[in-house]
Design a protein around this motif. Structure first.
Motif, PDB file in Angstrom:
ATOM      1  N   LYS A 179       0.816  -1.211   0.000  1.00 18.29           N
ATOM      2  CA  LYS A 179       0.000   0.000   0.000  1.00 18.29           C
ATOM      3  C   LYS A 179       0.852   1.265   0.000  1.00 18.29           C
ATOM      4  O   LYS A 179       0.564   2.236  -0.708  1.00 18.29           O
ATOM      5  N   GLU A 180       1.944   1.247   0.764  1.00 19.97           N
ATOM      6  CA  GLU A 180       2.777   2.450   0.879  1.00 19.97           C
ATOM      7  C   GLU A 180       3.622   2.689  -0.370  1.00 19.97           C
ATOM      8  O   GLU A 180       4.158   3.779  -0.560  1.00 19.97           O
ATOM      9  N   SER A 181       3.736   1.678  -1.235  1.00 22.93           N
ATOM     10  CA  SER A 181       4.555   1.797  -2.446  1.00 22.93           C
ATOM     11  C   SER A 181       3.734   2.103  -3.699  1.00 22.93           C
ATOM     12  O   SER A 181       4.211   2.774  -4.604  1.00 22.93           O
ATOM     13  N   ALA A 182       2.512   1.572  -3.756  1.00 24.63           N
ATOM     14  CA  ALA A 182       1.674   1.721  -4.958  1.00 24.63           C
ATOM     15  C   ALA A 182       1.227   3.164  -5.092  1.00 24.63           C
ATOM     16  O   ALA A 182       0.447   3.669  -4.285  1.00 24.63           O
ATOM     17  N   SER A 183       1.722   3.831  -6.126  1.00 24.08           N
ATOM     18  CA  SER A 183       1.554   5.285  -6.233  1.00 24.08           C
ATOM     19  C   SER A 183       0.608   5.719  -7.340  1.00 24.08           C
ATOM     20  O   SER A 183       0.282   6.895  -7.458  1.00 24.08           O
ATOM     21  N   GLY A 184       0.175   4.769  -8.178  1.00 25.69           N
ATOM     22  CA  GLY A 184      -0.608   5.152  -9.349  1.00 25.69           C
ATOM     23  C   GLY A 184       0.252   5.503 -10.540  1.00 25.69           C
ATOM     24  O   GLY A 184      -0.245   5.925 -11.579  1.00 25.69           O
ATOM     25  N   TYR A 185       1.566   5.326 -10.393  1.00 25.77           N
ATOM     26  CA  TYR A 185       2.520   5.531 -11.481  1.00 25.77           C
ATOM     27  C   TYR A 185       3.336   4.258 -11.648  1.00 25.77           C
ATOM     28  O   TYR A 185       3.848   3.724 -10.655  1.00 25.77           O
ATOM     29  N   ALA A 186       3.473   3.783 -12.874  1.00 22.46           N
ATOM     30  CA  ALA A 186       4.342   2.644 -13.113  1.00 22.46           C
ATOM     31  C   ALA A 186       5.754   2.986 -12.676  1.00 22.46           C
ATOM     32  O   ALA A 186       6.264   4.077 -12.968  1.00 22.46           O
ATOM     33  N   PHE A 187       6.355   2.052 -11.954  1.00 22.84           N
ATOM     34  CA  PHE A 187       7.774   2.111 -11.652  1.00 22.84           C
ATOM     35  C   PHE A 187       8.151   3.118 -10.557  1.00 22.84           C
ATOM     36  O   PHE A 187       9.301   3.191 -10.162  1.00 22.84           O
ATOM     37  N   ILE A 188       7.218   3.908 -10.072  1.00 27.29           N
ATOM     38  CA  ILE A 188       7.529   4.894  -9.035  1.00 27.29           C
ATOM     39  C   ILE A 188       7.069   4.347  -7.689  1.00 27.29           C
ATOM     40  O   ILE A 188       5.875   4.250  -7.421  1.00 27.29           O
ATOM     41  N   ASP A 189       8.028   3.955  -6.871  1.00 26.83           N
ATOM     42  CA  ASP A 189       7.758   3.374  -5.559  1.00 26.83           C
ATOM     43  C   ASP A 189       7.603   4.507  -4.545  1.00 26.83           C
ATOM     44  O   ASP A 189       8.578   5.158  -4.176  1.00 26.83           O
ATOM     45  N   ALA A 190       6.375   4.732  -4.100  1.00 27.71           N
ATOM     46  CA  ALA A 190       6.092   5.868  -3.215  1.00 27.71           C
ATOM     47  C   ALA A 190       6.740   5.711  -1.842  1.00 27.71           C
ATOM     48  O   ALA A 190       6.888   6.690  -1.108  1.00 27.71           O
ATOM     49  N   LYS A 191       7.129   4.487  -1.496  1.00 21.22           N
ATOM     50  CA  LYS A 191       7.780   4.263  -0.194  1.00 21.22           C
ATOM     51  C   LYS A 191       9.206   4.806  -0.198  1.00 21.22           C
ATOM     52  O   LYS A 191       9.749   5.174   0.843  1.00 21.22           O
ATOM     53  N   VAL A 192       9.803   4.854  -1.383  1.00 21.93           N
ATOM     54  CA  VAL A 192      11.189   5.315  -1.503  1.00 21.93           C
ATOM     55  C   VAL A 192      11.204   6.844  -1.598  1.00 21.93           C
ATOM     56  O   VAL A 192      10.561   7.408  -2.484  1.00 21.93           O
ATOM     57  N   LYS A 193      11.889   7.492  -0.712  1.00 22.08           N
ATOM     58  CA  LYS A 193      11.959   8.958  -0.731  1.00 22.08           C
ATOM     59  C   LYS A 193      13.271   9.429  -1.359  1.00 22.08           C
ATOM     60  O   LYS A 193      13.309   9.993  -2.437  1.00 22.08           O
TER      61      LYS A 193
END
Length: 233
Positions: free
Chosen positions: A63-77
């Motif tokens: 859940k914390e990674s799925a951003s609605g963009y392919a390949f963009i891991d929202a968990k990674v800052k």
């Protein structure tokens, strides 16, 4: 909401989904990203600026990674740390290999030495520092970051979701045909699009998924992404 330039196209594409699947999307909360976020790629890149569509596989299964963009891991800052790549990037194999490929393309790294020590020695002053900035740089180059399935429930259902979203993707591509975006196909799910959708009017660029270490040295990847300067501020 997606930008106005997408509104009609997305309404038509959404209407191509099977009624039962639309009902699932509208009533169910058991998928990621949620309803507010699975169309994020269309909110930040206007239709008329699309030059490429990068098709990933499905959303990250967290859940914390799925951003609605392919390949963009929202968990990674943060991308970098004092010792090279950040711990978060090092754990995210695909992103790690992609960043290394981009550093090779810039001339900051050589293929013979992709070590943390080599990365820590790079002058980061002219480079972006966050994954959000990477996403913005993709979009500055006209890259729409789209998965072949826009949602994830569980691993065993991935193929079902990919198949369910095909009519949406086909309608979307038909709407963009006159614009002639190039299609970047990452991995097996994306390549499956060629078997199931009429892509003969589009230029396709097939690459192994960045999860594979060979991606770092793939001449096609270096030629395609190098001129985009994706790591430049």
């Amino acid at each position: 909401m997606p930008s106005n330039s997408w509104e009609k196209i997305l309404q038509e594409a959404y209407g191509e989904l099977e009624e039962a699947y639309r009902s699932f999307l509208e009533k169910d909360s058991g998928y990621i990203p949620n309803r507010e976020n699975y169309l994020n790629a269309f909110k930040t890149l206007p239709r008329e600026k699309v030059k490429y569509i990068l098709f990933g596989q499905d959303p990250y299964p967290r859940k914390e990674s799925a951003s609605g963009y392919a390949f963009i891991d929202a968990k990674v800052k943060e991308i970098f740390s004092d010792t090279g790549l950040s711990k978060e990037v090092n754990r995210a194999t695909s992103l790690r290999n992609f960043i290394k490929m981009a550093l090779v393309a810039r001339g900051d790294l050589i293929l013979e030495d992709l070590s943390q020590d080599a990365i820590s020695a790079i002058d980061k002053t002219p480079l972006i520092s966050s994954v959000k900035e990477l996403r913005i740089n993709f979009e500055k180059n006209g890259v729409l970051l789209l998965n072949t399935a826009l949602i994830f429930t569980d691993k065993k259902s991935s193929t079902k979701h990919v198949k369910a979203w095909r009519p949406f993707v086909q309608s979307l591509l038909l709407s963009l045909e006159a614009q002639q975006p190039k299609l970047i196909l990452f991995g097996t799910h994306a390549k499956e699009l060629q078997k199931h959708l009429p892509l003969e009017n589009f230029e396709t660029i097939e690459l192994e998924h960045p999860y594979n270490h060979t991606f770092i040295s793939n001449p096609k990847a270096l030629t395609l992404f190098g001129p985009m300067r994706l790591l430049d501020k």
